[in-house]
Motif scaffolding. Structure first.
Motif, short mmCIF file in Angstrom:
data_model
loop_
_atom_site.label_atom_id
_atom_site.label_comp_id
_atom_site.label_asym_id
_atom_site.label_seq_id
_atom_site.Cartn_x
_atom_site.Cartn_y
_atom_site.Cartn_z
N MET A 22 33.51 41.52 42.47
CA MET A 22 34.38 40.34 42.40
C MET A 22 33.53 39.06 42.46
SD MET A 22 37.57 39.23 44.82
CE MET A 22 36.76 38.20 46.02
N ALA A 34 42.66 37.39 42.41
CA ALA A 34 42.16 37.83 43.72
C ALA A 34 43.12 37.31 44.77
CB ALA A 34 40.75 37.30 43.94
N VAL A 35 44.35 37.78 44.69
CA VAL A 35 45.42 37.22 45.52
C VAL A 35 45.06 37.22 47.00
CG1 VAL A 35 47.83 37.56 46.21
CG2 VAL A 35 47.18 37.80 43.83
N CYS A 36 44.48 38.34 47.49
CA CYS A 36 44.23 38.44 48.94
C CYS A 36 42.83 37.97 49.30
CB CYS A 36 44.46 39.86 49.43
SG CYS A 36 43.28 41.04 48.76
N GLY A 37 42.11 37.42 48.34
CA GLY A 37 40.79 36.87 48.65
C GLY A 37 39.75 37.94 48.94
N GLY A 38 39.97 39.15 48.42
CA GLY A 38 38.95 40.19 48.57
C GLY A 38 39.17 41.06 49.79
N GLY A 40 41.20 43.52 49.86
CA GLY A 40 41.48 44.87 49.39
C GLY A 40 42.94 45.25 49.53
N SER A 41 43.79 44.28 49.84
CA SER A 41 45.20 44.63 50.11
C SER A 41 46.16 44.32 48.97
CB SER A 41 45.66 43.91 51.38
OG SER A 41 45.49 42.52 51.23
N CYS A 42 45.82 43.40 48.07
CA CYS A 42 46.81 42.99 47.06
C CYS A 42 46.78 43.85 45.81
CB CYS A 42 46.61 41.52 46.68
SG CYS A 42 45.12 41.23 45.72
N GLY A 43 45.66 44.48 45.55
CA GLY A 43 45.54 45.34 44.37
C GLY A 43 45.53 44.60 43.05
N LYS A 44 45.36 43.28 43.08
CA LYS A 44 45.46 42.50 41.84
C LYS A 44 44.12 42.38 41.10
CE LYS A 44 49.82 41.11 42.20
NZ LYS A 44 50.88 41.42 41.26
N CYS A 45 43.02 42.75 41.75
CA CYS A 45 41.70 42.54 41.12
C CYS A 45 41.22 43.79 40.40
CB CYS A 45 40.69 42.08 42.17
SG CYS A 45 40.40 43.35 43.41
N LEU A 73 39.00 48.50 42.45
CA LEU A 73 39.26 47.14 42.93
C LEU A 73 37.93 46.40 42.90
CD1 LEU A 73 41.55 47.78 46.05
CD2 LEU A 73 42.24 47.17 43.72
N CYS A 75 36.99 43.75 44.26
CA CYS A 75 36.54 43.20 45.55
C CYS A 75 35.98 44.27 46.46
CB CYS A 75 37.68 42.45 46.23
SG CYS A 75 39.02 43.51 46.79
FE1 FES Z 1 43.06 41.65 46.60
FE2 FES Z 1 40.89 42.75 45.55
S1 FES Z 1 41.38 40.68 45.72
S2 FES Z 1 42.60 43.76 46.39
#
Ligand code: FES
Length: 640
Positions: A22, A34-38, A40-45, A73, A75
Motif C-alpha cells: 500500500m 484505503a478506508v481504514c488507513g491500513g 486491515g479491517s475495511c477490505g477496500k485495498c 490486501l 496494506c
Molecule cells: Fe483497509 Fe487495507 S486499507 S484493509
C-alpha cells in the motif's frame, strides 16, 4: 531489488524486499482506496497479484474464492520478488468527481437571485494589494524620515490601515528606492492578521506586474484550488484533485491513526497534502500562464485534522477525550515555512476553527452563506464524514459535529463508494417483480453505490416494502434477489453479469443499519441544537446544504428517510463548496477576512458527548434510526 509493475497504469517501481504494497503504491502515485488507513479491517485495498511472490501478513476478510484468484490486501502484503500487481476498478480512487468548473456553475444556477446576492456581494478589497503613491519630497522644513513619510501617504490613500510592520530588507532598500524614483513608488501591502499588515515590497511606479492569490479547500477527500487575480477580483483558474493522503486512510480517524501508528506516518501525511497543493498550484499557474512568484498570498480552509496535518502538527489529541486540538486560530505562516510554492515570503492563512470537529471549512461555509448577517434562522449542513451543523442568525450561532460516520461517502457499506464513474446514483425498483433499474455516474458499468444513490435506495427499499421502517428485510418476499449469507442478509441490486466488477452488487442489512446510524446522527444533531435553543423545527427559515455530496442529494428522498427535517422544499438550498467560497471571499475582502475570525469567536460549540448532552443525544439518535423516525408526527408530509 524487486521490480513492481502496477496495472492497468503500467507504472514500474523498484523497492526493497519487504516493502509494504500500500505504501509503495502511494509513493508510485497509484490511487488506491484505503478506508481504514491500513488497519486491515475495511477490505477496500484489494489488489490482484498477477505474477511474482508476495508475503501476506493478513488475509483480512477475503473469501477463499478471492484468495484463489490472487487477491490480497495491499496494506497487509509485502513485496518479496519481482511482481505484477493489478488494481481492480473497485479499489481505484481515480476519476473522482472533483467539484469545479461547470459543476460550480451548475451550483450557482440552483441559487435564486436573492441568494446569489447574499453570497456574492462584497466590496473587493484584497488582503494583498498594491498602491501607487507620490510622496512629498523632504526638505529642511519637512524633515520626517523616509518610512514615516511613506506611512503618512499610505494612510492618506487608504484610510484606516491596520498597524503596519516593515521588514528589514524593505527598510534597507527604502531610501535608495524613493530617491531613484523621484519619490514615486508602488507599494505592496498585505494583511498578516486582523490587527496588522506588512509592507511587502516597493516597485517603480510603472511596474505592470499582476498579483494573484490562491484560495484552497483542503478536503479530507479532495482538494480544490482557485487562482485569483487580486486586482480584478476574478478566478482565473480552478484545479481539483484527490487529497494524496487518501492513500493512507479514508477519514480523519484513519489518518490520525496512520499518523500515530506508522513510522514516519505524520510526515508522510504532511508531505502528501503539501504535494497535492503544489501540484494544483503548478497546474493553475500553467493554465493561467503566470509564474509561481506572482502568487503573493494564500487562504486555506479545512477541517481541524486536515489543518493539523497541513501544518505537520500531531493531530492525536483531536480524537482523545476531551478532544482538544493544538490550535484553532492558526497564526499566519510564511510560504517557505511549509514549502508551498508561491512567492517565498508570501503569507499563508488558515481560516479559524472552533473545535476538534468543527474546523475552518465550517467557519468558511458560515461566512460564504452570510448566516451571521441575516435575520432568518438558518440551518447549515455539511454532510461529510462527520456531519457538521451550524444553526443561527445575526444574533447567535451554534455549531456541532454529529459523528455521522462515512456511510454516505461509501465507508462501511459493502459496495459503497464515492461519486466516481460507475457509481450508481439512482435506482428504480418494481414493487411487484422487484426488478431493479439504475443509472450510474458517466453511464459506466456499475461498480458500487455512491451517497446520493444510497439515500435514494433506502427510500425505495422502504417504499417497496423490501425493508421495514427499522431497516430489516422482509425475507418472505418472493424474489431470488433477497438471500441470506453466512454473515448477513442481502438484496442483490446488480447481478455480476451486468456489473463492472466480478461479483453481485448488493445492499446488506448491516449496510442499512450503518446508513440509518449515519442519518440518525445527523437528524439527532439537528434536534439537539434546536432543543438547546428551545426552538421547533418550523422555526428554521432556511436550510443550506453544503459540499459536493449535498449537491446530488434528492431532497424528497432525504426527507422520506428522515435525514433532513420535514420542512417545505423551498426552504432548502444547495450551496456547493462553501469552504472554498469562504476562502476566496477572505482573500478578496479584508472585511470578510476579519469577519470569519469573528464568526469563529462567536460560535457556541455544542459537544454532544458532554455529560449534559449525551443522554438526550442518545435518545434522539435511537429514535432517529427508523425510517423516517419513531415519532411520525415529526414527518407529516412524508407519512401523509
Ligand atoms: Fe483497509 Fe487495507 S486499507 S484493509
Amino acid at each position: 531489488m524487486p521490480q513492481v509493475r502496477f496495472l492497468p497504469k503500467e507504472v514500474e517501481v523498484e523497492c526493497k524486499s519487504g516493502t509494504n504494497l500500500m505504501e509503495l503504491a502511494a509513493d508510485a502515485g497509484i490511487e488506491l482506496k484505503a478506508v481504514c488507513g491500513g488497519a486491515g479491517s475495511c477490505g477496500k485495498c484489494q489488489v490482484i497479484v498477477n505474477e511474482g511472490e508476495v508475503e501476506i501478513l493478513d488475509q483480512g476478510n477475503l473469501s477463499p474464492d478471492k484468495l484463489n484468484q490472487g487477491y490480497v490486501l495491499a496494506c497487509k502484503t509485502e513485496v518479496a520478488t519481482d511482481v505484477t500487481i493489478e488494481i481492480p476498478p473497485e479499489s481505484r480512487l481515480s476519476k473522482h468527481q472533483v467539484f469545479i468548473d461547470e459543476k460550480a456553475e451548475e451550483e450557482d444556477k440552483l441559487l435564486t437571485e436573492e441568494e446569489l446576492e447574499l453570497q456574492g456581494k462584497f466590496e473587493i478589497s484584497p488582503i494583498y494589494t498594491r498602491m501607487s503613491l507620490e510622496l512629498e519630497e523632504p526638505s529642511l522644513v519637512s524633515n520626517a524620515g523616509d518610512l514615516e513619510r511613506l506611512y503618512t501617504e499610505l494612510n492618506r490613500n487608504r484610510g484606516s490601515l491596520p498597524a503596519l510592520r516593515t521588514p528589514l530588507p524593505v527598510l534597507k532598500d527604502l531610501a535608495g528606492h524613493l530617491r531613484e524614483n523621484d519619490w514615486q513608488t508602488q507599494v505592496s501591502v498585505t494583511r498578516v492578521t486582523e490587527d496588522y499588515g506588512e509592507i511587502v515590497e516597493l516597485n517603480p511606479i510603472d511596474d505592470q506586474q499582476a498579483d494573484y492569490g490562491i484560495a484552497v479547500d483542503i478536503g479530507t477527500t479532495t482538494v480544490v484550488l482557485e487562482l485569483v487575480d487580486l486586482e480584478q477580483g476574478k478566478v482565473v483558474a480552478t484545479e481539483g484533485a484527490y487529497n494524496r493522503q487518501a492513500n493512507f486512510g479514508d477519514d480523519i480517524i484513519g489518518r490520525i491513526n496512520f499518523a500515530k501508528e506508522k513510522d514516519g506516518g505524520l510526515d508522510r501525511l504532511h508531505q502528501a497534502i503539501i504535494k497535492t497543493i503544489n501540484e494544483l498550484i503548478d497546474q493553475a499557474v500553467e493554465s493561467a500562464g503566470i509564474a509561481q512568484d506572482d502568487i503573493k498570498t494564500a487562504v486555506f480552509a479545512g477541517n481541524t485534522t486536515m489543518v493539523h496535518l497541513f501544518l505537520g502538527i500531531d493531530p492525536n489529541n483531536i480524537r482523545i477525550d476531551p478532544y482538544i486540538p493544538t490550535v484553532n486560530f492558526v497564526p499566519p505562516l510564511r510560504a517557505q515555512e511549509l514549502g508551498i510554492n508561491i512567492k517565498d515570503n508570501g503569507w499563508l492563512h488558515c481560516l479559524p476553527g472552533v473545535s476538534s470537529f468543527v474546523g475552518g471549512d465550517i467557519t468558511s461555509g458560515t461566512l460564504a452563506t452570510n448566516i451571521s448577517e441575516q435575520e432568518k434562522i438558518t440551518l447549515f449542513i455539511d454532510i461529510g464524514t462527520n456531519g457538521e451543523l451550524v444553526l443561527g442568525n445575526q444574533d447567535w450561532l451554534m455549531t456541532c459535529s454529529c459523528s455521522a460516520g462515512p456511510a454516505f461517502e461509501g465507508g462501511g457499506i459493502t459496495h459503497g463508494m464515492r461519486a466516481m464513474a460507475g457509481a450508481i446514483e439512482f435506482f428504480e425498483i418494481d414493487a411487484e417483480s422487484y426488478q431493479v433499474k439504475y443509472s450510474t455516474v458517466n453511464d459506466a458499468p456499475p461498480i458500487g453505490i455512491c451517497g446520493s444513490g444510497l439515500i435514494n435506495l433506502l427510500a425505495i427499499l422502504e417504499e417497496t416494502g423490501i425493508i421495514g421502517r427499522s431497516g430489516q428485510f422482509d425475507m418472505d418476499l418472493d424474489t431470488d434477489r433477497l438471500r441470506e449469507t453466512d454473515y448477513d442478509k442481502e438484496f442483490v441490486l446488480v447481478w455480476a453479469e451486468e456489473a463492472g466488477i466480478d461479483e453481485d452488487i448488493v445492499i446488506s442489512e448491516n449496510d442499512i443499519k450503518n446508513l440509518l446510524r449515519s442519518k440518525g446522527a445527523i437528524y439527532a444533531g439537528i434536534r439537539m441544537m434546536l432543543q438547546n435553543m428551545s426552538l421547533q423545527e418550523e422555526f428554521i427559515e432556511q436550510v443550506f446544504i453544503a459540499g459536493g455530496f449535498g449537491h446530488y442529494i434528492n431532497l424528497e428522498d432525504a426527507l422520506k428517510i428522515g435525514l433532513l427535517p420535514d420542512l417545505p422544499l423551498d426552504r432548502f438550498t444547495f450551496v456547493g463548496n462553501t469552504s472554498l467560497k469562504g476562502a476566496r471571499m477572505s482573500l478578496l475582502s479584508e472585511e470578510k477576512f476579519e469577519e470569519v475570525q469573528e464568526i469563529a469567536n462567536k460560535m457556541t460549540y455544542l459537544e454532544l458527548s458532554a455529560e449534559s448532552q449525551s443522554q438526550d443525544f442518545m435518545d434522539e439518535f435511537v429514535a432517529a434510526q427508523f425510517i423516517p423516525h419513531t415519532d411520525l408526527s415529526l414527518f407529516p408530509s412524508v407519512t401523509g
